[in-house]
Design an enzyme around this catalytic site. Structure first.
Site, PDB file in Angstrom:
ATOM      1  N   HIS A 117       0.833  -1.203   0.000  1.00 17.20           N
ATOM      2  CA  HIS A 117       0.000   0.000   0.000  1.00 17.20           C
ATOM      3  C   HIS A 117       0.870   1.257   0.000  1.00 17.20           C
ATOM      4  O   HIS A 117       2.045   1.240   0.381  1.00 17.20           O
ATOM      5  CB  HIS A 117      -0.953   0.003   1.207  1.00 17.20           C
ATOM      6  CG  HIS A 117      -0.274   0.115   2.546  1.00 17.20           C
ATOM      7  ND1 HIS A 117       0.295   1.286   3.006  1.00 17.20           N
ATOM      8  CD2 HIS A 117      -0.089  -0.799   3.521  1.00 17.20           C
ATOM      9  CE1 HIS A 117       0.798   1.099   4.209  1.00 17.20           C
ATOM     10  NE2 HIS A 117       0.598  -0.171   4.549  1.00 17.20           N
ATOM     11  N   GLU A 168      -1.515  -7.077   7.973  1.00 15.81           N
ATOM     12  CA  GLU A 168      -0.209  -6.774   8.561  1.00 15.81           C
ATOM     13  C   GLU A 168      -0.026  -7.524   9.879  1.00 15.81           C
ATOM     14  O   GLU A 168      -0.995  -7.932  10.534  1.00 15.81           O
ATOM     15  CB  GLU A 168      -0.095  -5.256   8.795  1.00 15.81           C
ATOM     16  CG  GLU A 168       1.242  -4.774   9.337  1.00 15.81           C
ATOM     17  CD  GLU A 168       2.440  -5.116   8.458  1.00 15.81           C
ATOM     18  OE1 GLU A 168       2.738  -6.328   8.318  1.00 15.81           O
ATOM     19  OE2 GLU A 168       3.093  -4.190   7.931  1.00 15.81           O
TER      20      GLU A 168
END
Length: 224
Positions: free
Chosen positions: A16, A96
């Site tokens: 990202h 994550e």
């Protein structure tokens, strides 16, 4: 060899774009933070150059897409412009690392916190090896990534030795994607393989010699 390479399925890893916490060096796991304007530009620029028909990441070759459920990853997926066919699988499998008590802290702050608890007397804290209090351990990260890698190989196996495309895309986060690379190559998560993965960047994994039993990664590749 070039023809074999073109037919061998690939796994694209997209990190990202920049967030405010990432820019400040804060560990960002479960916190749902959006991209900065610069983060949007990073992903949009990468998409313009690398995503599209006959480009590096050709959406027509994708057979599966995995996206972390965090807002910053979902927004990145949208900005990449790969379309909704196949429909993305939004999954915690590629979320994550859960930083637990260390969420939002910087490395120095984490080490000071652990030192105050009498931890890490022999060496400084290392997220890869030591994990996070109240969050995930190295073993837990390893187990979920190994499960994901097995799933990817099952998806891609039918596409070997024929002319059908079989690429897979993962849209996720800096640390978990670096962990993914290590597990893809068969290394433990704490293996000392230093990697740089820029926000908005795209990396490519594949298989050497067109063999599903020889996972590898590109250190350089010719563009279409």
């Amino acid at each position: 060899m070039a023809d074999l390479e073109a037919r061998t399925p690939r796994v694209f890893l997209a990190r990202h774009g920049e967030t405010e916490w990432a820019k400040n060096g804060r560990y960002t796991g479960i916190t749902d933070i959006d991209l900065t304007d610069n983060g949007v530009n990073q992903v949009s620029s990468a998409a313009k150059m690398l995503v599209g028909e006959a480009k590096l990441l050709d959406p027509s070759r994708l057979v599966h897409v995995f996206v972390s459920p965090r807002k910053r990853a979902v927004r990145t997926y949208q900005l990449l412009g790969v379309g909704d066919s196949p429909s993305p699988e939004v999954t915690e499998d590629i979320a994550e690392w859960d930083y637990g008590d260390y969420e939002g802290l910087k490395v120095g702050e984490i080490r000071e916190l652990r030192h105050s608890k009498g931890l890490d007397k022999e060496r400084p804290w290392n997220v890869w090896a030591d994990g996070c209090e109240g969050g995930e351990s190295m073993q837990e990260v390893t187990e979920r990534l190994d499960k994901l890698i097995a799933k990817i190989k099952n998806i891609q196996e039918p596409y070997f030795d024929n002319d059908r495309a079989g690429d897979v895309l993962l849209v996720a986060h800096g640390l978990i994607l670096r962990c993914f690379v290590k597990r893809w190559l068969g290394f433990p998560v704490d293996f000392p393989l230093e990697m740089i993965f820029s926000p908005g960047g795209i990396s490519v994994m594949s298989y050497k010699n067109g063999n599903i039993k020889e996972p590898g990664f590109y250190i350089g590749l010719s563009l279409p």
